[in-house]
Design a protein around this motif. Structure first.
Motif, short mmCIF file in Angstrom:
data_model
loop_
_atom_site.label_atom_id
_atom_site.label_comp_id
_atom_site.label_asym_id
_atom_site.label_seq_id
_atom_site.Cartn_x
_atom_site.Cartn_y
_atom_site.Cartn_z
N ASN A 181 -0.25 -34.84 81.27
CA ASN A 181 -0.67 -36.17 81.73
C ASN A 181 0.42 -37.23 81.63
OD1 ASN A 181 -2.94 -34.52 80.60
ND2 ASN A 181 -4.17 -36.08 81.63
N PRO A 182 1.25 -37.26 80.57
CA PRO A 182 2.27 -38.31 80.51
C PRO A 182 3.24 -38.30 81.68
CG PRO A 182 1.96 -37.32 78.35
CD PRO A 182 1.19 -36.47 79.32
N GLU A 183 3.35 -37.16 82.37
CA GLU A 183 4.28 -37.08 83.50
C GLU A 183 3.79 -37.89 84.70
OE1 GLU A 183 4.87 -32.93 84.22
OE2 GLU A 183 5.74 -32.57 82.23
N ILE A 184 2.51 -38.24 84.71
CA ILE A 184 1.99 -39.01 85.84
C ILE A 184 2.67 -40.38 85.91
CG2 ILE A 184 -0.08 -40.07 86.87
CD1 ILE A 184 -1.73 -37.91 85.42
N ALA A 185 2.75 -41.08 84.77
CA ALA A 185 3.33 -42.43 84.80
C ALA A 185 3.86 -42.91 83.46
CB ALA A 185 2.28 -43.43 85.31
N VAL A 186 3.34 -42.40 82.36
CA VAL A 186 3.67 -42.98 81.05
C VAL A 186 5.10 -42.70 80.62
CG1 VAL A 186 3.14 -42.79 78.57
CG2 VAL A 186 1.32 -43.18 80.21
N LEU A 187 5.61 -41.50 80.87
CA LEU A 187 6.99 -41.21 80.49
C LEU A 187 7.96 -42.18 81.16
CD1 LEU A 187 7.24 -37.31 80.52
CD2 LEU A 187 7.41 -38.82 78.54
N GLU A 188 7.73 -42.44 82.42
CA GLU A 188 8.61 -43.36 83.15
C GLU A 188 8.41 -44.79 82.67
OE1 GLU A 188 11.24 -45.30 85.54
OE2 GLU A 188 11.14 -43.20 84.94
N ALA A 189 7.17 -45.18 82.38
CA ALA A 189 6.93 -46.53 81.87
C ALA A 189 7.66 -46.74 80.54
CB ALA A 189 5.43 -46.77 81.70
N CYS A 190 7.63 -45.74 79.68
CA CYS A 190 8.36 -45.85 78.41
C CYS A 190 9.86 -45.98 78.65
CB CYS A 190 8.07 -44.63 77.54
SG CYS A 190 6.41 -44.58 76.85
N ARG A 191 10.38 -45.16 79.53
CA ARG A 191 11.81 -45.23 79.83
C ARG A 191 12.18 -46.61 80.36
NH1 ARG A 191 15.25 -45.73 83.36
NH2 ARG A 191 13.63 -45.96 84.96
N ALA A 192 11.34 -47.16 81.23
CA ALA A 192 11.64 -48.44 81.85
C ALA A 192 11.69 -49.59 80.85
CB ALA A 192 10.61 -48.74 82.94
N ILE A 193 10.85 -49.55 79.80
CA ILE A 193 10.84 -50.66 78.83
C ILE A 193 11.67 -50.34 77.58
CG2 ILE A 193 8.57 -51.43 79.63
CD1 ILE A 193 7.41 -50.28 76.99
N GLY A 194 12.28 -49.15 77.55
CA GLY A 194 13.10 -48.79 76.41
C GLY A 194 12.33 -48.32 75.21
N ALA A 195 11.10 -47.82 75.44
CA ALA A 195 10.27 -47.32 74.34
C ALA A 195 10.45 -45.81 74.20
CB ALA A 195 8.80 -47.63 74.59
N ALA A 196 10.34 -45.33 72.99
CA ALA A 196 10.31 -43.89 72.75
C ALA A 196 8.94 -43.35 73.13
CB ALA A 196 10.62 -43.59 71.29
N PHE A 197 8.91 -42.07 73.47
CA PHE A 197 7.65 -41.38 73.70
C PHE A 197 7.49 -40.35 72.59
CE2 PHE A 197 4.87 -38.07 75.07
CZ PHE A 197 3.83 -38.74 75.69
N VAL A 198 6.46 -40.51 71.77
CA VAL A 198 6.21 -39.62 70.64
C VAL A 198 5.11 -38.65 71.04
CG1 VAL A 198 5.51 -39.47 68.23
CG2 VAL A 198 6.99 -41.34 69.00
N ALA A 199 5.45 -37.37 71.09
CA ALA A 199 4.53 -36.34 71.60
C ALA A 199 3.76 -35.72 70.46
CB ALA A 199 5.31 -35.28 72.35
N PHE A 200 2.44 -35.99 70.41
CA PHE A 200 1.63 -35.31 69.41
C PHE A 200 0.99 -34.06 70.01
CE2 PHE A 200 -1.95 -38.16 70.85
CZ PHE A 200 -2.97 -37.21 71.01
N SER A 201 0.57 -33.15 69.15
CA SER A 201 0.07 -31.83 69.56
C SER A 201 1.03 -31.14 70.52
CB SER A 201 -1.34 -31.94 70.18
OG SER A 201 -2.27 -32.41 69.23
N PRO A 202 2.33 -31.12 70.20
CA PRO A 202 3.30 -30.50 71.11
C PRO A 202 3.17 -28.99 71.18
CG PRO A 202 4.36 -31.04 69.03
CD PRO A 202 2.97 -31.64 68.97
N LEU A 203 2.42 -28.39 70.25
CA LEU A 203 2.19 -26.95 70.25
C LEU A 203 0.77 -26.61 70.71
CD1 LEU A 203 4.09 -26.03 66.98
CD2 LEU A 203 4.91 -25.96 69.35
N ALA A 204 0.15 -27.59 71.39
CA ALA A 204 -1.17 -27.38 72.00
C ALA A 204 -2.20 -26.93 70.96
CB ALA A 204 -1.09 -26.39 73.15
N ARG A 205 -2.15 -27.59 69.80
CA ARG A 205 -3.11 -27.35 68.73
C ARG A 205 -3.17 -25.86 68.34
NH1 ARG A 205 -5.80 -32.38 68.58
NH2 ARG A 205 -5.72 -33.50 70.56
#
Length: 334
Positions: free
Chosen positions: A185-209
């Motif tokens: 889901n973050p690939e829809i828009a959030v990753l780019e929004a974070c990049r645009a404002i200079g925010a880090a993206f912290v990925a939780f459940s990166p191993l799919a629980r």
């Protein structure tokens, strides 16, 4: 340990999600085992530790605070407010989402006390309380920054539009959302929004629980209170279908020369330099396995193959049940 940047902080490229030391996946480890895990992570070079008021209804913050207080200057400490345990008139503690300014101030004070610290480095709005304008909630968090109780502000499980609204009130340092090969889901828009404002993206459940670790083969073995039980992807029929995707992925990890968990984490690290995954574990061997993922090098072709093996196009079931889906603000695929 490689490093990445979250606002003014230089942190380990892989942080530690502390939730399951107190909460969520069945019976938590003993306090002694949890302490060993936290100190082992510290010794291995982890400098980002992520907790929340919700986890164990305060118990996780107390654990993290007690164990890491002596090492406070060595770590970046992240916690979350706006979703916490509230004791009802019947004496039962229940999860409550409350983004009102007075609730956030109270949450922060409680977290500071439990963590045994004067300031929280990164304080997230755990959920956007949709009855409260996000600008009001972030305004309250900015007051905490000015008061010296919080250094930077983050958001969790929000959309790109909400990120922009919040950032207009106060700089957003990080956005935390579930992200892994099976949750894109973050690939829809959030990753780019974070990049645009200079925010880090912290990925939780990166191993799919645990799905992407190839250690959970029978969901019937899950504890009755395990939070995965109501999640559609872990429903027996759906999970059986998802397991069919796993063996080709495990074989591919073997070709790459790493474990399935390491492939999943390395994939995230290669996706973008502003992504910081925070896997959680109660197992010392798994901790070291996760951290060694930072050494895995993937080619563009290997990245593409991993994405083709497991992704939005073939995983069965949404990530949350309807109620939980309604509580988050993240964009969804059609």
């Amino acid at each position: 340990m490689q490093t990445r940047t979250i606002g003014p902080f230089t942190v380990s490229a892989i942080g530690l999600g502390c939730m399951n030391l107190s909460h969520a996946y069945g019976v938590p480890p003993s306090p002694e085992q949890a302490e060993r895990l936290l100190l082992a992570a510290l010794d291995a070079g982890v400098t980002l530790f992520d907790t929340a008021a919700l986890y164990g209804f305060g118990a996780n913050e107390e654990l993290v605070g007690r164990v890491l207080k002596a090492h406070r200057s060595r770590i970046t400490l992240a916690s979350k407010g706006g979703m916490a345990g509230v004791r009802g008139e019947d004496g039962v503690v229940r999860r409550v989402i409350d983004g009102r300014p007075e609730a956030l101030r109270r949450n922060c004070e409680d977290s500071l006390r439990r963590l045994g610290t004067d300031v929280i480095d990164l304080y997230y709005l755990h959920r956007w309380h949709k009855e409260v304008p996000v600008e009001d909630s972030v305004g309250a968090l900015s007051d905490l920054v000015r008061a010296g109780k919080v250094r930077t502000i983050g958001l969790s499980e929000v959309s790109a539009a909400t990120i922009r609204k919040a950032h207009a009130v106060h700089p957003i340092t990080a956005v935390q959302t579930e992200y892994s090969l099976w949750t894109r889901n973050p690939e829809i828009a959030v990753l780019e929004a974070c990049r645009a404002i200079g925010a880090a993206f912290v990925a939780f459940s990166p191993l799919a629980r645990a799905y992407l670790t190839d250690t959970l083969h029978d969901v019937a073995t899950l504890d009755a209170k395990d939070i995965r039980r109501p999640m559609p992807r872990f429903a027996p029929q759906n999970y059986a279908a998802n397991l069919q995707l796993l063996q080709p992925y495990v074989a591919f990890a073997r070709e790459v020369g790493c474990t399935p968990a390491q492939l999943a984490l390395a994939w995230l690290l290669h996706k973008a330099p502003h992504i910081v995954p925070i896997p959680g574990t109660t197992n010392l061997a798994h901790l070291q396995e996760d951290l060694d993922a930072a050494k895995v090098q993937l080619t563009p072709a290997q990245m593409a193959q991993a994405e083709a093996l497991i992704g939005q196009h073939n995983v069965v079931g949404p990530r949350y049940a309807p109620q939980a889906t309604g509580e988050v603000d993240t964009e969804n695929f059609a």
